[in-house]
Each structure stands twice: as structure tokens, then as C-alpha cells.
Enzyme design. Sequence first.
Site, PDB file in Angstrom:
ATOM      1  N   CYS B  83       0.820  -1.215   0.000  1.00  0.00           N
ATOM      2  CA  CYS B  83       0.000   0.000   0.000  1.00  0.00           C
ATOM      3  C   CYS B  83       0.850   1.260   0.000  1.00  0.00           C
ATOM      4  O   CYS B  83       0.321   2.366  -0.098  1.00  0.00           O
ATOM      5  CB  CYS B  83      -0.948  -0.003   1.189  1.00  0.00           C
ATOM      6  SG  CYS B  83      -2.014  -1.442   1.165  1.00  0.00           S
ATOM      7  N   HIS B 333      -9.312   4.031  -1.101  1.00  0.00           N
ATOM      8  CA  HIS B 333      -7.955   3.504  -0.966  1.00  0.00           C
ATOM      9  C   HIS B 333      -7.630   2.532  -2.102  1.00  0.00           C
ATOM     10  O   HIS B 333      -7.577   1.332  -1.902  1.00  0.00           O
ATOM     11  CB  HIS B 333      -7.800   2.839   0.418  1.00  0.00           C
ATOM     12  CG  HIS B 333      -6.426   2.333   0.713  1.00  0.00           C
ATOM     13  ND1 HIS B 333      -5.277   2.883   0.180  1.00  0.00           N
ATOM     14  CD2 HIS B 333      -6.008   1.312   1.511  1.00  0.00           C
ATOM     15  CE1 HIS B 333      -4.228   2.213   0.645  1.00  0.00           C
ATOM     16  NE2 HIS B 333      -4.648   1.249   1.433  1.00  0.00           N
TER      17      HIS B 333
END
Lengths: 350, 385, 132
Positions: B83, B333
Site C-alpha cells: 500500500c 484507498h
Amino acid sequence: MEVGIVGYGAYVPRHRIKVEEIAKVWGADAPSYKKGLMLREKSVPTPDQDTITMSVEAARHAVRRAGIDPALIGAIYVGSESHPYAVKPSGTVVAEALGATPEIHCADMEFACKAGSEGMFVALSLVKAGQMPYALGIGADTSQGAPGDALEYSASAGAAAYIFGREKIVAVCEDTYAYMTDTPDFWRREYQFYPRHAGRYTGEPAYFKHVLSCARGLMAKSKTTPADFRWAVFHQPNGKFPMRAAQELGFSKEKVEQGWLSPTLGNTYSGSSPMGLSAILDVAKPGDRILMVSYGSGAGSDGFIWRVTDHITAVQGLAPHTRAQLEDRPIYIDYGTYAKYRGKIRKLAE
Amino acid sequence: MREVAVIGVGMNRWGELWEKSHRTIWTEAALEAIADAGVDRVDAMYVGCMSGGLFVGQEHLGAMLADQLGMGPIPGTRVESACASGGLAFRQACLAVASGAHDIVLATGVEKMTDVDGGAATYALSTAADQEYECYHGITFPGLYAMMARDHMHRHGTTRQQLAAVAVKNHAHGVLNPLAQFPMKVTAEQVMESVMVADPLRILDCSPITDGAAAAVVVPLDMARQLSKQPPVRVAASAHATDALALHDRADLSWLASTAKAAELAYKQAGVGPKDLSFCEVHDCFTIAEIMVIEALGLAERGKGGAAAASGLTALGGKIPVNPSGGLKSKGHPVGATGVAQIRETVLQLRGACGQRQVKNASRGLTQNMGGTGASTVVHILERA
Amino acid sequence: MIGSARYWREIPQRYRYEAAKCAKCGRVAFPPRLVCAGCRGREFTPVKLAQTGVVETFTVIHVAPTGFGDETPYAVGIVKLDDGVRVTAQITDCETGKLAIGDRVKLEFRRLQQDGESGIICYGYKFVPAIG
């Protein structure tokens, strides 16, 4: 030279289902099942438990009691009618988990509920023949009964493991005997999920004929009578059959009760009489003699006479007792959960 | 090393972009950044993407996306750090410019996550953890952060309400962001009654599954004014640190050592401290994450992140606004894009172009982008030049 | 899904808890590794993990990854074994609602995953509540 059990252990899953819970779903009369089959509840394996996992746990208990280096075990025989793989041995996983590989002979046994005692029989014989210092025989099953069938009330899960050797014996094998005929009382064809049985034919011409003949043959061979035995254990397809066999052979209830696990355990198939034996060894005293007779549909019985030695008291406390596991914090489940755990619900294909 | 500035940023509306492919989403953001900068070429391109392979079955993104841009021969590099892929792609772009290797570099991030079902997305995200010794046992990312949350609650007395306060605040910010995936207000009660994902974390404690991309154009500071009409934003610090991949291998289960280390390096590079920041864009992949991050950045005392979050300290109008964009929580996200989107928000804040969510007198912002359970952290500090 | 070779390679750890102790600083690596994370030492002696420990933290998974959906809700925890090594594993045979930090647990051999109906069955360890 004397040969016998040097280490033993059992494993009982913690989940249970009551007879009433099954009877409720199928509209059956629970009190009559409970009385007729002398069954109250049975063990249920969770989806993450199978013949291999229970065999590993039972065998680890046996290794602990034997106090031996697992690398010295020369053979492993896992007896079961519910080997997780159709092709690929259960024994390889169990031996690897114990640290008993690679110098070890391995075979999976199959003979309905007799597969466990069969493994014990062969393992014992190899040690007796001087082929190896130790050999391991295991009986384990996560047996399935077809939904709604009488077998669904009894088919349960459990395992027992025995290490045979010549030193520090806890129960000497005084004699063995085997009795077998071709008797189609219970079977499962390849690719079938559930076994089938021949109803009341499974009684007299099957279970009783073989168990009683094996017990009588073994006592005749060894010139013993029920009076020579402190304990006896017979295969337990339900609560009723072993009690009746004991009665017909002249064994008092008091001699069979300790190993009579089926009323709350169910029928652990290949694990059945071996687990009964482990429950007896947990409390046996030096000098006690034990008669053990297994039964496997198809059909046959293996008989053993064990004489408990002074060494038993040193190992009894080294691993969990069989009855202690049976009574340890049971987790009761409903039929829906049971059906999910046992793969009885049709789901989306993966 | 040359000083580096950002002269252009781009981002599309994030969400479940059913009609748009991975390459289209990326190209839209890249074109917008190039247009924003007003440049007519880029010399190299970096793309942060966590798992093109598992989400859309596409790897070799450097070449594919350079081609999509019609800039075929330029070097295109895909950067992966779970991420933190986007933040790290931006850092690589900065390093390429600082080193003198390239002058105009495009830093981008992208993730197209909705082409697979929930189970497959959960699995793809879980590959950021230790496959053999964490994921093998059925743990998920919400599960790992839930274990960190439980540890933080047990050790520091952090409460369920404090976790919820992070979600409430970030959704309140996200309402002001026209590109946010979930620009709606939520109440603490809604958070605490939402569907359980991994106890104690509920669905409103988690950032969503998002399709999206973001891009930034990076150039040498001394060329910024000649290349672009946009007011340049100076990259005052770029830092990167790592930690053990598996959560169970960390000394303290709820202390983000990689974030603390990257922040320490960044503060040193920029010659500033936490008190000198106008605002932060941080990696609130879960509510507990923001609480741990503000501690590791030195915005709150160790163990007091929960109380700080609930006190209003980090809200717009508070002493140090955190995630004025709405954060991962509300903005969305798309894992590989997140780090670059943080840069975009920071640049727009420093330009004073954020409208209703504008932080007053914003002169210096920090971005913190994290991979896994904090095994990677990238921190940047940006300033008005 | 996990293929045969990848599964088989981890058998010493998954079945027998084999770890490696750094000869220099004594830190135990599980699984064994080439370089000690504590001191960069390169020499290790084989050790076996303790098989009981204490729950340090845990979660109860309600949304599972592919392959684990039938098991929800299930608990996963980080357990500090009695030798100080921490491992992540499921905690099973327990009421998830009553699980607490500090609970004593022991390792048991269980089925962890299977590659569909026809693929390999993957075994390993889970924790269960320790008796007493």
C-alpha cells in the site's frame, strides 16, 4: 522375549451432538434410540480435524508416554475408513509430524472398523519378529452416517495410537487371535459419500458371530476364561452391542464399563476398541489382564490379551487420559452446524 | 543532489469505476497532472501499483502505461511496496530528478480493485503480509490491524469510541472533497454498530475497496518556474524505512517503528519538527492506523493517539489537521494510488486550492504512506517554495 | 492456492515447529533464516518451539479471504510461546466471545487449508485452550 505396548495415547475432539438433536430433524423418537442403542451423544470432528490430525495428536501422546526418540519407530500403520486422501497415505503425514521419517515402513490400513486393530496387529508382529525396535499402530476415523440413517446417531470421531516395543513395556501381549469370514454387512463403494448397511443382518451373523467367535477362540488358544481378566473391551458400534457381547461371554459389567465409551463418544470406527483399551490402560494396575476384541464389517475380529506391567504407573500421567478428554469441556452443536461441519450441505462448486 | 519541486498533480473521481479499465483510470490521472504542470513532455515515468497481477491480471505496467500515454520510448518503472507503492513511486521520481538522471518525471499510482470479488480482493491485499506464517493461517489485513488495535486498547486504554472518532472526522473532511469515494458523514454510533469485519474493527473502521489513480509531475526546483506557471511546491524531505514483515516479529505490536524512523529522517532532512507542520495526509487504512501514525509522527504522545484523535486536535480547524482530504477512509484507498493522492492533496493545500477543506495558512505538509502492517513507510515533507 | 512444493518446503516448521537459534545472540528465528534479525549472525543451532504459550493479542475474523469463508467467525491470535517466540495462528475450540489476552493455549495439529475439492490438503498448527 516379551513384546507389548510401550506407549499409548488417544485423542477425542471436543465437539458433540446429542441424539435428541439428530432425532428432532428426522422426526425420530429420541428416547427409543437412546434406550435401544444406549447412545446419548457423539463426538463430532470440526472441518479442520480429520483422521490425520487426530492420529498425530494421539501418536504424540503415545510418544510422550513411551519416552522414545520417534526416529526409532520402524513402522507406522494408520487404520481408518476415512483416510482424507483416496490416494496418498495418511501415515506419511503422521510420521513426518512425529519426526519418525525417513527410515520407516508405512501403510494405511482399511477394514471398516477393524483397521485400527489391524495396524496394531501388524506393528506388534514386526516388533515380535525382531524387525525393528518400535512400531506404531493407529486407529482413527471421522466416520460418516447417511443423513437420517441409524448410523448417523453413532458415527463419530476419535483416535488411539499404540507404540510396540520390547523395553519398558506397559502391557505385554500374551496372545493374539484373528477370526474372519466374507460377510457383507456394511460397505461403501468407491466414490460413494456414505456407507450402506444390511440392517438387522449386521447383528447376529456379523458383529456377534465374529466378536464372540474371536473372543472364544482366543480364550481357548490361551487357555483362559473370563475369570482370568480384570478388564475386557469389545468393538462399540453403539452402546448396546458390546454390553450384550460381554454378557454372552460371561464378563461382568464392571469389567467392561471402563472401556465402554460409546454412550457419550459414539462409534469411532477404527478408533473404537483401541480407544476403549486406552481408557482401560489409564486406570489399570500392574498385573491386570485385558481382553480386547475388535470388529470390522466385511467381516472380522482381531483379539489381543494384554497383561499390564509395573511400568504402567510411570506413564499413565504423562498424557491426557481418554475419559478426561471425553469429559473435558464438551462443545455442543446443533444439527445445522453439524451438517455444515460434516459436509452435508450442498454448496456452490469452487 | 538537486532540489526537487512538484509542478503538476492529477487525480480522477475515485470509487467503483465499473466502466473504466486499469489503463484508462491511470491515463486520465497522468494526463491531468501533465496538463496541470503545463509541460509537453516527460522524461521518465514511475508507477506505483500493488498488485496488477492479482487485481486485473496485468503486470509489466511500466511499459504498458508509458505506451498508453503515447510516450513509448521513455523509461517506465513499476514500483511495488504494497500500500506504500504510490508513495515510493513518488520518492523514486524525486530521486531520479535529484540525481540529475532526468528533468521532468511523472510519478503515478494506480489500482483497479473491483474486477475481482471480495474474497479475492481480501486475498490480494493479504499478500502484503507474510504469506507462509501469517496468511497461511487465514489472517486478513483488517485482522492484522484488529490485533494491533486490541494490543493498543489493552496496553494504552484506547477505547472503541476513540477509534470511531477517526472515522467520524475523516468522513467529515471527505464530504468537502468532490473526488472522494464516500463523501458522507458518519456518526460514532454508526461506526460502532456497523458490520463486524475483524473484531474489534467494523466495516466503518476500514478503508474501502476503490478504483483510482493519481499523478504528480516532479522537476528540479531551479527549473520549476521556467517549466510551469504553477507555483512550485518544494520537496523538503523524502524518507523511507522498513520493519519486520510479520507483525508477530515486531517488538511492540502497536508501535509503528518504520513510520517513526521515516519521520525522524524526514524531520532531519527538512530541518523541522512536528510542531512546524501545517497539516498531514496519513495512511488511515483503518481507524487504529491513524491513531498509531500520529503517535509515530510525534503529533501525539506514545499511547495517547486515541485521546488525541478524539480531542479534535487533528480535525480541520484543529491544531494539526490530519487527512483534510478525507483520508483513505472517506476518499477511498486504491492501494497503489494512495501515496500519490496524498502528494496531490498536499500540493493543492499548499497552493491554497482546496476550497472548503482548505487548511488555513498552509505552508508545510507531511505525507505518510504505509505498506502492510507498517513494514514499509514513506514520508515526504512538502513546502511552499 | 498453495502448490505441492511450496507446501512441502515448510513441513519441518508446520508439523514439527523446527526453529533456529542464533549462536551469537541467542535469538530464535521461526522459520529459520540465513541471517539473524537481531545481530546478523550466520550460525544457528536447530531448536524446537515451545508448544504452549499465552495470547498476546487476537481478532475474530468475520470477513475471510478465499478458502476460509466456511470457517467464520474464527479467531486468529499472536501467541507468545513459553520460549519467548511469537507466532500467529488460529485459536480454535474456544468460544470466540470469551477469548482474552493472557489466555493460556497449546498447539494442536489441524487442517489449515485445502486446494479445492481435488487439490492437496494443507496441515499445520492451530492453538487450542490449554486444559486447566
